[in-house]
Design a protein around this motif. Structure first.
Motif, PDB file in Angstrom:
ATOM      1  N   ILE A   1       0.836  -1.202   0.000  1.00 26.40           N
ATOM      2  CA  ILE A   1       0.000   0.000   0.000  1.00 26.40           C
ATOM      3  C   ILE A   1       0.870   1.252   0.000  1.00 26.40           C
ATOM      4  O   ILE A   1       0.627   2.196  -0.763  1.00 26.40           O
ATOM      5  CB  ILE A   1      -0.961  -0.008   1.202  1.00 26.40           C
ATOM      6  N   ALA A   2       1.900   1.257   0.833  1.00 27.67           N
ATOM      7  CA  ALA A   2       2.811   2.401   0.861  1.00 27.67           C
ATOM      8  C   ALA A   2       3.484   2.584  -0.490  1.00 27.67           C
ATOM      9  O   ALA A   2       3.690   3.721  -0.952  1.00 27.67           O
ATOM     10  CB  ALA A   2       3.857   2.223   1.960  1.00 27.67           C
TER      11      ALA A   2
ATOM     12  N   ALA B   1     -14.431  -3.161  10.645  1.00 24.50           N
ATOM     13  CA  ALA B   1     -13.258  -3.600  11.401  1.00 24.50           C
ATOM     14  C   ALA B   1     -13.030  -5.097  11.389  1.00 24.50           C
ATOM     15  O   ALA B   1     -12.380  -5.636  12.291  1.00 24.50           O
ATOM     16  CB  ALA B   1     -13.341  -3.100  12.851  1.00 24.50           C
ATOM     17  N   HIS B   2     -13.523  -5.814  10.388  1.00 24.09           N
ATOM     18  CA  HIS B   2     -13.066  -7.201  10.228  1.00 24.09           C
ATOM     19  C   HIS B   2     -11.565  -7.190   9.968  1.00 24.09           C
ATOM     20  O   HIS B   2     -11.043  -6.298   9.299  1.00 24.09           O
ATOM     21  CB  HIS B   2     -13.818  -7.893   9.092  1.00 24.09           C
ATOM     22  N   ASP B   3     -10.877  -8.203  10.474  1.00 21.43           N
ATOM     23  CA  ASP B   3      -9.414  -8.120  10.512  1.00 21.43           C
ATOM     24  C   ASP B   3      -8.779  -8.002   9.132  1.00 21.43           C
ATOM     25  O   ASP B   3      -7.716  -7.387   8.979  1.00 21.43           O
ATOM     26  CB  ASP B   3      -8.811  -9.283  11.309  1.00 21.43           C
ATOM     27  N   ASP B   4      -9.430  -8.570   8.102  1.00 30.05           N
ATOM     28  CA  ASP B   4      -8.819  -8.497   6.775  1.00 30.05           C
ATOM     29  C   ASP B   4      -8.862  -7.091   6.178  1.00 30.05           C
ATOM     30  O   ASP B   4      -8.144  -6.807   5.218  1.00 30.05           O
ATOM     31  CB  ASP B   4      -9.467  -9.501   5.815  1.00 30.05           C
ATOM     32  N   HIS B   5      -9.659  -6.210   6.750  1.00 30.08           N
ATOM     33  CA  HIS B   5      -9.746  -4.838   6.256  1.00 30.08           C
ATOM     34  C   HIS B   5      -8.895  -3.859   7.071  1.00 30.08           C
ATOM     35  O   HIS B   5      -8.694  -2.727   6.625  1.00 30.08           O
ATOM     36  CB  HIS B   5     -11.201  -4.368   6.249  1.00 30.08           C
ATOM     37  N   ILE B   6      -8.425  -4.274   8.240  1.00 28.68           N
ATOM     38  CA  ILE B   6      -7.710  -3.339   9.128  1.00 28.68           C
ATOM     39  C   ILE B   6      -6.354  -3.851   9.587  1.00 28.68           C
ATOM     40  O   ILE B   6      -5.642  -3.146  10.316  1.00 28.68           O
ATOM     41  CB  ILE B   6      -8.551  -3.018  10.390  1.00 28.68           C
ATOM     42  N   ASP B   7      -5.965  -5.063   9.165  1.00 29.22           N
ATOM     43  CA  ASP B   7      -4.764  -5.647   9.767  1.00 29.22           C
ATOM     44  C   ASP B   7      -3.503  -4.828   9.496  1.00 29.22           C
ATOM     45  O   ASP B   7      -2.590  -4.783  10.320  1.00 29.22           O
ATOM     46  CB  ASP B   7      -4.583  -7.111   9.351  1.00 29.22           C
ATOM     47  N   ALA B   8      -3.441  -4.126   8.347  1.00 29.10           N
ATOM     48  CA  ALA B   8      -2.251  -3.326   8.034  1.00 29.10           C
ATOM     49  C   ALA B   8      -2.404  -1.855   8.409  1.00 29.10           C
ATOM     50  O   ALA B   8      -1.472  -1.071   8.206  1.00 29.10           O
ATOM     51  CB  ALA B   8      -1.921  -3.439   6.546  1.00 29.10           C
ATOM     52  N   ALA B   9      -3.547  -1.480   8.972  1.00 27.25           N
ATOM     53  CA  ALA B   9      -3.815  -0.051   9.198  1.00 27.25           C
ATOM     54  C   ALA B   9      -2.833   0.611  10.171  1.00 27.25           C
ATOM     55  O   ALA B   9      -2.291   1.682   9.871  1.00 27.25           O
ATOM     56  CB  ALA B   9      -5.253   0.146   9.668  1.00 27.25           C
TER      57      ALA B   9
ATOM     58  N   ARG C   1       3.793   4.554   9.142  1.00 25.14           N
ATOM     59  CA  ARG C   1       4.720   4.818   8.033  1.00 25.14           C
ATOM     60  C   ARG C   1       4.417   6.111   7.310  1.00 25.14           C
ATOM     61  O   ARG C   1       5.331   6.831   6.885  1.00 25.14           O
ATOM     62  CB  ARG C   1       4.702   3.652   7.045  1.00 25.14           C
ATOM     63  N   VAL C   2       3.136   6.415   7.131  1.00 25.03           N
ATOM     64  CA  VAL C   2       2.779   7.577   6.310  1.00 25.03           C
ATOM     65  C   VAL C   2       2.277   8.755   7.129  1.00 25.03           C
ATOM     66  O   VAL C   2       1.992   9.822   6.572  1.00 25.03           O
ATOM     67  CB  VAL C   2       1.736   7.200   5.237  1.00 25.03           C
ATOM     68  N   GLY C   3       2.171   8.584   8.446  1.00 23.59           N
ATOM     69  CA  GLY C   3       1.767   9.691   9.301  1.00 23.59           C
ATOM     70  C   GLY C   3       0.328  10.123   9.116  1.00 23.59           C
ATOM     71  O   GLY C   3       0.014  11.316   9.168  1.00 23.59           O
TER      72      GLY C   3
END
Length: 210
Positions: A49-50, A66-74, A80-82
């Motif tokens: 994504i970055a 907020a299912h984990d597959d939609h937020i796990d990298a949030a 990283r991107v502030g």
């Protein structure tokens, strides 16, 4: 002409709930221009994504639910991107299952307007797949970002905890099928569709039940 454009990134990982785990491919939507974007659903792969964002400013990381597959990298992407992570508060119980030690940065509310690259996205609270599920409607882009509320072929799944079939049908009928028929539905998984293509299926969904 709207200043923003829509980019799609597909990431792969797993979805876990109620003791089961499934392999999934998720759509990550990046909306903006050459200077600033919002990320809708930071799924699985913060590096990818970055990379897709590049040097652009990320104004927000928006979670459709907020299912984990939609937020796990949030959280990792946010660091990283502030950028702040935004979530409807009704989905905090689900969020905490995945990220117990890191809360979202701000709440999403029905009717809230997010602006990126001069383009407005309206937050529509559409519970059913999850209590705090939201869709984002960008009329200037003729676009709806539906998360897992509406797919090509019908409503999102409601067979697991925190979900409710009559509620998702009401959300779709009252909040989504009232949008212009030409609105392109950018889904959380799989192919895009349009409001006009999905509207005739509502009687069948109601008859099918869950």
């Amino acid at each position: 002409m709207a200043g923003a454009r829509i980019e799609r990134l597909v990431t792969s990982g797993t979805f876990s709930l109620d003791g089961g785990t499934w392999d999934v491919d998720n759509n990550v939507w990046i909306v903006g221009d050459d200077h600033e974007v919002i990320v809708i659903d930071a799924a699985h792969d913060a590096d990818a994504i970055a990379g897709a964002v590049g040097g652009r400013r990320v104004r927000a990381i928006v979670c459709t639910h907020a299912h984990d597959d939609h937020i796990d990298a949030a959280p990792e992407l946010a660091e990283r991107v502030g950028a702040p992570v935004l979530l409807h508060p009704d989905d905090l119980p689900l969020w905490k299952q995945t990220h117990p030690d890191r809360a979202p940065d701000a709440e999403l509310a029905d009717g809230q307007i997010l602006v990126v690259a001069g383009t407005e996205l309206s937050v529509l609270h559409t519970p059913g797949h999850a209590p705090g599920a939201v869709c984002l409607y960008a009329p200037a882009l003729t676009a709806l970002f539906s998360g897992d509320t509406l797919f090509s072929g019908g409503p999102g799944a409601t067979g697991r905890s925190y979900s409710h079939f009559p509620t998702i049908i009401e959300s779709i009928r009252e909040r989504l099928l009232t949008l212009p028929a030409a609105t392109v539905v950018h889904t959380g998984h799989g192919d895009t569709t349009t409001i006009g293509a999905e509207a005739p299926g509502l009687p069948d969904w109601l008859a099918r039940g869950h």
